[in-house]
Write a protein that holds these residues in place. Structure first.
Motif, PDB file in Angstrom:
ATOM      1  N   PHE A  10      64.034  42.424  44.189  1.00  0.00           N
ATOM      2  CA  PHE A  10      63.468  43.171  45.301  1.00  0.00           C
ATOM      3  C   PHE A  10      61.978  43.438  45.134  1.00  0.00           C
ATOM      4  CE2 PHE A  10      67.950  44.493  44.899  1.00  0.00           C
ATOM      5  CZ  PHE A  10      68.414  43.884  46.053  1.00  0.00           C
ATOM      6  N   GLY A  11      61.324  42.716  44.233  1.00  0.00           N
ATOM      7  CA  GLY A  11      59.899  42.895  44.005  1.00  0.00           C
ATOM      8  C   GLY A  11      59.048  42.327  45.125  1.00  0.00           C
ATOM      9  N   SER A  12      59.561  41.317  45.805  1.00  0.00           N
ATOM     10  CA  SER A  12      58.840  40.684  46.903  1.00  0.00           C
ATOM     11  C   SER A  12      59.831  40.374  48.014  1.00  0.00           C
ATOM     12  CB  SER A  12      58.176  39.396  46.415  1.00  0.00           C
ATOM     13  OG  SER A  12      57.577  38.713  47.494  1.00  0.00           O
ATOM     14  N   ILE A  13      59.348  40.415  49.229  1.00  0.00           N
ATOM     15  CA  ILE A  13      60.214  40.122  50.375  1.00  0.00           C
ATOM     16  C   ILE A  13      60.699  38.686  50.333  1.00  0.00           C
ATOM     17  CG2 ILE A  13      60.259  39.917  52.887  1.00  0.00           C
ATOM     18  CD1 ILE A  13      58.409  42.271  53.056  1.00  0.00           C
ATOM     19  N   ILE A  14      59.826  37.758  49.889  1.00  0.00           N
ATOM     20  CA  ILE A  14      60.202  36.342  49.890  1.00  0.00           C
ATOM     21  C   ILE A  14      61.317  36.065  48.886  1.00  0.00           C
ATOM     22  CG2 ILE A  14      58.446  35.589  48.244  1.00  0.00           C
ATOM     23  CD1 ILE A  14      59.448  33.694  51.390  1.00  0.00           C
ATOM     24  N   TYR A  15      61.316  36.743  47.721  1.00  0.00           N
ATOM     25  CA  TYR A  15      62.396  36.547  46.750  1.00  0.00           C
ATOM     26  C   TYR A  15      63.729  37.037  47.315  1.00  0.00           C
ATOM     27  CZ  TYR A  15      58.828  35.652  43.212  1.00  0.00           C
ATOM     28  OH  TYR A  15      57.792  35.133  42.499  1.00  0.00           O
ATOM     29  N   THR A  16      63.710  38.138  47.993  1.00  0.00           N
ATOM     30  CA  THR A  16      64.932  38.677  48.581  1.00  0.00           C
ATOM     31  C   THR A  16      65.468  37.747  49.666  1.00  0.00           C
ATOM     32  OG1 THR A  16      64.035  40.873  48.181  1.00  0.00           O
ATOM     33  CG2 THR A  16      65.929  40.732  49.630  1.00  0.00           C
ATOM     34  N   LYS A  17      64.569  37.224  50.489  1.00  0.00           N
ATOM     35  CA  LYS A  17      65.005  36.318  51.557  1.00  0.00           C
ATOM     36  C   LYS A  17      65.512  34.997  50.990  1.00  0.00           C
ATOM     37  CE  LYS A  17      62.147  38.210  55.211  1.00  0.00           C
ATOM     38  NZ  LYS A  17      61.147  37.932  56.243  1.00  0.00           N
ATOM     39  N   LEU A  21      69.171  33.413  51.418  1.00  0.00           N
ATOM     40  CA  LEU A  21      69.353  32.042  51.898  1.00  0.00           C
ATOM     41  C   LEU A  21      70.218  31.232  50.935  1.00  0.00           C
ATOM     42  CD1 LEU A  21      68.431  30.102  54.180  1.00  0.00           C
ATOM     43  CD2 LEU A  21      66.621  29.383  52.625  1.00  0.00           C
ATOM     44  N   LEU A  22      70.056  31.464  49.642  1.00  0.00           N
ATOM     45  CA  LEU A  22      70.896  30.784  48.654  1.00  0.00           C
ATOM     46  C   LEU A  22      72.360  31.185  48.823  1.00  0.00           C
ATOM     47  CD1 LEU A  22      71.090  29.070  45.994  1.00  0.00           C
ATOM     48  CD2 LEU A  22      70.897  31.259  44.813  1.00  0.00           C
ATOM     49  N   PHE A  55      63.609  34.226  60.565  1.00  0.00           N
ATOM     50  CA  PHE A  55      63.997  34.814  59.286  1.00  0.00           C
ATOM     51  C   PHE A  55      62.814  34.951  58.327  1.00  0.00           C
ATOM     52  CE2 PHE A  55      66.131  34.719  55.089  1.00  0.00           C
ATOM     53  CZ  PHE A  55      66.962  35.802  55.259  1.00  0.00           C
ATOM     54  N   PHE A  56      61.971  33.918  58.241  1.00  0.00           N
ATOM     55  CA  PHE A  56      60.893  33.932  57.261  1.00  0.00           C
ATOM     56  C   PHE A  56      59.541  34.341  57.827  1.00  0.00           C
ATOM     57  CE2 PHE A  56      63.841  31.160  54.941  1.00  0.00           C
ATOM     58  CZ  PHE A  56      63.816  31.791  53.721  1.00  0.00           C
ATOM     59  N   LEU A  57      59.277  34.064  59.074  1.00  0.00           N
ATOM     60  CA  LEU A  57      57.946  34.308  59.630  1.00  0.00           C
ATOM     61  C   LEU A  57      57.894  35.573  60.481  1.00  0.00           C
ATOM     62  CD1 LEU A  57      57.027  30.644  60.581  1.00  0.00           C
ATOM     63  CD2 LEU A  57      56.545  31.863  58.471  1.00  0.00           C
ATOM     64  N   ASN A  58      58.544  36.618  60.025  1.00  0.00           N
ATOM     65  CA  ASN A  58      58.562  37.862  60.792  1.00  0.00           C
ATOM     66  C   ASN A  58      57.887  39.015  60.061  1.00  0.00           C
ATOM     67  OD1 ASN A  58      60.426  38.264  58.809  1.00  0.00           O
ATOM     68  ND2 ASN A  58      62.052  38.912  60.157  1.00  0.00           N
ATOM     69  N   LEU A  74      62.653  46.099  65.404  1.00  0.00           N
ATOM     70  CA  LEU A  74      62.288  44.714  65.741  1.00  0.00           C
ATOM     71  C   LEU A  74      62.426  43.791  64.540  1.00  0.00           C
ATOM     72  CD1 LEU A  74      59.176  45.165  68.060  1.00  0.00           C
ATOM     73  CD2 LEU A  74      61.379  44.171  68.670  1.00  0.00           C
ATOM     74  N   TYR A  75      62.041  44.279  63.371  1.00  0.00           N
ATOM     75  CA  TYR A  75      62.151  43.476  62.151  1.00  0.00           C
ATOM     76  C   TYR A  75      63.618  43.183  61.829  1.00  0.00           C
ATOM     77  CZ  TYR A  75      61.486  42.037  57.317  1.00  0.00           C
ATOM     78  OH  TYR A  75      61.492  41.330  56.144  1.00  0.00           O
ATOM     79  N   ILE A  76      64.458  44.187  61.934  1.00  0.00           N
ATOM     80  CA  ILE A  76      65.883  43.988  61.669  1.00  0.00           C
ATOM     81  C   ILE A  76      66.487  43.033  62.694  1.00  0.00           C
ATOM     82  CG2 ILE A  76      68.128  45.151  61.690  1.00  0.00           C
ATOM     83  CD1 ILE A  76      66.723  47.561  60.423  1.00  0.00           C
ATOM     84  N   PHE A  77      66.095  43.170  63.958  1.00  0.00           N
ATOM     85  CA  PHE A  77      66.610  42.279  64.997  1.00  0.00           C
ATOM     86  C   PHE A  77      66.200  40.828  64.731  1.00  0.00           C
ATOM     87  CE2 PHE A  77      66.004  40.121  69.098  1.00  0.00           C
ATOM     88  CZ  PHE A  77      67.312  40.135  69.543  1.00  0.00           C
ATOM     89  N   SER A  78      64.932  40.613  64.374  1.00  0.00           N
ATOM     90  CA  SER A  78      64.478  39.238  64.114  1.00  0.00           C
ATOM     91  C   SER A  78      65.140  38.669  62.863  1.00  0.00           C
ATOM     92  CB  SER A  78      62.959  39.188  63.997  1.00  0.00           C
ATOM     93  OG  SER A  78      62.526  39.854  62.838  1.00  0.00           O
ATOM     94  N   MET A  79      65.357  39.499  61.847  1.00  0.00           N
ATOM     95  CA  MET A  79      66.057  39.025  60.646  1.00  0.00           C
ATOM     96  C   MET A  79      67.496  38.640  60.978  1.00  0.00           C
ATOM     97  SD  MET A  79      64.445  39.148  57.633  1.00  0.00           S
ATOM     98  CE  MET A  79      65.720  39.533  56.490  1.00  0.00           C
ATOM     99  N   THR A  80      68.154  39.431  61.810  1.00  0.00           N
ATOM    100  CA  THR A  80      69.535  39.145  62.176  1.00  0.00           C
ATOM    101  C   THR A  80      69.642  37.864  62.985  1.00  0.00           C
ATOM    102  OG1 THR A  80      69.985  41.518  62.203  1.00  0.00           O
ATOM    103  CG2 THR A  80      71.569  40.107  63.311  1.00  0.00           C
ATOM    104  N   VAL A  81      68.752  37.695  63.965  1.00  0.00           N
ATOM    105  CA  VAL A  81      68.758  36.476  64.773  1.00  0.00           C
ATOM    106  C   VAL A  81      68.483  35.259  63.890  1.00  0.00           C
ATOM    107  CG1 VAL A  81      67.515  35.242  66.592  1.00  0.00           C
ATOM    108  CG2 VAL A  81      68.190  37.607  66.937  1.00  0.00           C
ATOM    109  N   GLY A  82      67.517  35.372  63.002  1.00  0.00           N
ATOM    110  CA  GLY A  82      67.199  34.264  62.105  1.00  0.00           C
ATOM    111  C   GLY A  82      68.342  33.927  61.178  1.00  0.00           C
ATOM    112  N   TYR A  83      68.997  34.945  60.627  1.00  0.00           N
ATOM    113  CA  TYR A  83      70.109  34.709  59.715  1.00  0.00           C
ATOM    114  C   TYR A  83      71.282  34.053  60.436  1.00  0.00           C
ATOM    115  CZ  TYR A  83      73.246  35.591  55.812  1.00  0.00           C
ATOM    116  OH  TYR A  83      74.121  35.438  54.759  1.00  0.00           O
ATOM    117  N   ILE A  84      71.566  34.505  61.645  1.00  0.00           N
ATOM    118  CA  ILE A  84      72.672  33.912  62.405  1.00  0.00           C
ATOM    119  C   ILE A  84      72.357  32.461  62.778  1.00  0.00           C
ATOM    120  CG2 ILE A  84      73.903  34.039  64.616  1.00  0.00           C
ATOM    121  CD1 ILE A  84      73.850  37.088  64.293  1.00  0.00           C
ATOM    122  N   CYS A  85      71.127  32.191  63.162  1.00  0.00           N
ATOM    123  CA  CYS A  85      70.754  30.800  63.478  1.00  0.00           C
ATOM    124  C   CYS A  85      70.824  29.912  62.235  1.00  0.00           C
ATOM    125  CB  CYS A  85      69.356  30.750  64.078  1.00  0.00           C
ATOM    126  SG  CYS A  85      69.262  31.348  65.761  1.00  0.00           S
TER     127      CYS A  85
END
Length: 125
Positions: A10-17, A21-22, A55-58, A74-85
């Protein structure tokens, strides 16, 4: 906190994402869906592109001049839409790859088997 201290997940947003994704990719490998003729590679790539963007560009949503509740929503909504796609593209890709690798004569539709075409006669018929 101990897990974060040792793994740094959880040190960086990109590592968590990337970790999410993994786990998403691993779950898509384990699923077995029914054969669907409407799935095409363009549909898979479209869902993957839309999911990647949402998912990544938000990250910029968090710095909008909105109240914290609105930008977080808005951030949670975009993450959810990205994850579902991304989930849909992974499932569709898994189905396409599994069905393309499973082209055997005896189980073409993954639900039936070849029937005998010759007339077989015995003492009961």
């Amino acid at each position: 906190m101990n897990f974060h201290r040792t793994a740094g997940l959880f040190g960086s947003i990109i590592y968590t994402k990337l970790f999410a994704l993994l786990l998403l990719a691993l779950s898509c490998l384990g699923t077995k869906g029914v054969k669907d003729e409407k799935i095409t590679w363009t549909k898979v790539w479209t869902f993957m592109g839309v999911g990647f963007v949402f998912f990544f560009l938000n990250w910029w949503i968090l710095s909008l001049p909105l109240p914290i509740e609105a930008s977080t929503g808005l951030y949670i909504f975009s993450m959810t839409v990205g994850y579902i796609c991304l989930l849909m593209s992974g499932l569709y890709m898994s189905r396409l790859l599994k069905n393309n690798l499973m082209d055997d004569v005896f189980n073409n539709e993954n639900e039936s088997f070849m029937q005998e075409k010759r007339l077989m006669e015995n003492e009961y018929w």
